[in-house]
Write a protein that holds these residues in place. Sequence first.
Motif, PDB file in Angstrom:
ATOM      1  N   LEU A 132       0.853  -1.253  -0.053  1.00  0.00           N
ATOM      2  CA  LEU A 132       0.055   0.108   0.263  1.00  0.00           C
ATOM      3  C   LEU A 132       0.718   1.512   0.218  1.00  0.00           C
ATOM      4  O   LEU A 132       1.760   1.201   0.855  1.00  0.00           O
ATOM      5  CB  LEU A 132      -0.691   0.125   1.495  1.00  0.00           C
ATOM      6  N   HIS A 133       0.230   2.154  -0.804  1.00  0.00           N
ATOM      7  CA  HIS A 133       1.367   3.573  -0.493  1.00  0.00           C
ATOM      8  C   HIS A 133       0.873   4.765   0.454  1.00  0.00           C
ATOM      9  O   HIS A 133      -0.991   5.397  -0.320  1.00  0.00           O
ATOM     10  CB  HIS A 133       1.012   4.344  -2.108  1.00  0.00           C
ATOM     11  N   ILE A 134       1.192   4.638   1.340  1.00  0.00           N
ATOM     12  CA  ILE A 134       0.858   5.182   2.608  1.00  0.00           C
ATOM     13  C   ILE A 134       1.257   6.782   2.567  1.00  0.00           C
ATOM     14  O   ILE A 134       1.988   6.858   2.041  1.00  0.00           O
ATOM     15  CB  ILE A 134       1.009   4.781   3.758  1.00  0.00           C
ATOM     16  N   SER A 135      -0.038   7.591   2.395  1.00  0.00           N
ATOM     17  CA  SER A 135      -0.023   8.805   2.704  1.00  0.00           C
ATOM     18  C   SER A 135       0.625   9.794   3.513  1.00  0.00           C
ATOM     19  O   SER A 135       0.637   8.957   4.691  1.00  0.00           O
ATOM     20  CB  SER A 135      -1.301   9.834   2.383  1.00  0.00           C
ATOM     21  N   TYR A 181      -2.502   0.604  -4.113  1.00  0.00           N
ATOM     22  CA  TYR A 181      -3.537   1.258  -3.667  1.00  0.00           C
ATOM     23  C   TYR A 181      -3.186   2.661  -3.145  1.00  0.00           C
ATOM     24  O   TYR A 181      -2.029   1.927  -1.984  1.00  0.00           O
ATOM     25  CB  TYR A 181      -4.994   0.531  -3.221  1.00  0.00           C
ATOM     26  N   GLN A 182      -3.555   3.645  -2.918  1.00  0.00           N
ATOM     27  CA  GLN A 182      -3.640   4.412  -1.335  1.00  0.00           C
ATOM     28  C   GLN A 182      -4.726   4.646  -0.964  1.00  0.00           C
ATOM     29  O   GLN A 182      -6.035   5.142  -1.311  1.00  0.00           O
ATOM     30  CB  GLN A 182      -3.555   5.650  -2.252  1.00  0.00           C
ATOM     31  N   ARG A 234      -7.174   4.882   2.204  1.00  0.00           N
ATOM     32  CA  ARG A 234      -7.982   5.911   3.029  1.00  0.00           C
ATOM     33  C   ARG A 234      -9.118   5.254   3.754  1.00  0.00           C
ATOM     34  O   ARG A 234      -9.541   4.762   3.530  1.00  0.00           O
ATOM     35  CB  ARG A 234      -8.845   7.842   1.982  1.00  0.00           C
ATOM     36  N   LEU A 238      -2.251   6.044  -6.662  1.00  0.00           N
ATOM     37  CA  LEU A 238      -1.331   6.539  -6.044  1.00  0.00           C
ATOM     38  C   LEU A 238      -0.381   7.431  -5.571  1.00  0.00           C
ATOM     39  O   LEU A 238       0.077   8.043  -4.801  1.00  0.00           O
ATOM     40  CB  LEU A 238       0.229   5.542  -6.737  1.00  0.00           C
ATOM     41  N   ASP A 239      -0.624   8.893  -6.334  1.00  0.00           N
ATOM     42  CA  ASP A 239       0.216  10.003  -6.796  1.00  0.00           C
ATOM     43  C   ASP A 239      -0.564  10.880  -6.322  1.00  0.00           C
ATOM     44  O   ASP A 239      -0.078  11.963  -5.755  1.00  0.00           O
ATOM     45  CB  ASP A 239       1.147  10.160  -7.442  1.00  0.00           C
ATOM     46  N   GLY A 243      -3.654  12.347  -0.463  1.00  0.00           N
ATOM     47  CA  GLY A 243      -4.612  11.350   0.360  1.00  0.00           C
ATOM     48  C   GLY A 243      -5.709  12.919   0.462  1.00  0.00           C
ATOM     49  O   GLY A 243      -6.853  12.242   1.233  1.00  0.00           O
TER      50      GLY A 243
END
Length: 195
Positions: A3-6, A120-121, A123, A141-142, A145
Motif C-alpha cells: 500500500l502507498h500510505i500518504s 492502492y493508496q 484512505r 497512488l500519486d 490523500g
Amino acid sequence: MPLHISSAPAPALRSVLTALGSPTAVREAPVAALRSHQGPLSPDHPLPLHVWDDISRAGDTPQTRLAGWSFLVRGGERAVATAEAMLTADGWMFARFCGGPYITSTEQALVQAEALSAPYQPRLLSVPELYMLTLWLHQDLDADGAEGMPAPGDLLVPLAPAPPGIAAHRPHRVADLLPRLTLRLSSAPLLAKPA
C-alpha cells in the motif's frame, strides 16, 4: 502489492504525538484498552478520513470532504485505539481517541489490501447516513490523500460492523457498491415523527 500510505500533515501528527504523550489525555480517553495499556504508545498507518455526506443523491458523482486524519495507536504488537486530528481555524488539532470494533476491522482490512494484486493508496471513507465506515482504496497512488473523489474503479472495503445487506471485508468497486448503498438508504424504514 504494498500500500502507498500518504504522509499526514506534520502538525496533525505532532498533535497526536502530544496527546499520546499526555498522561492526562490518555487517562481520560473513553477507550479502556488505551487507558489500561502499559508501555509506549505510537501512532501508525496515518489515513486521511473523508466523509460522504449525501449518498442519497443517486446518479450523482460521489462528493466527499476531508474530515481529518486517523492514526492507529499501537501499544506493542496491536492497535489499542485510533487517534484523530482535525483541521480547525487555528490549524491541525488533536480531536479524539476512539475505540471499538473498527480498530480491529481497520487492521484486518489493511492486511487484506496488502494482499491485493494491484497497489492502492488507502484512505478511510465514512458514510454517516448508513453508520458505515470503509477502507477506501484509491487507484491514483500519486494523489494528495487529502483531496479527490472516489473513482468508479476504486475499491471500498466495508469495515465491521457493516450495515445489514452489505458484507464487511469484501472489496467492492465504487461503481458497484454505490447503487447498493443508495438502495439500502432508500429502503431504510422512516422514523415516525413525534406528535
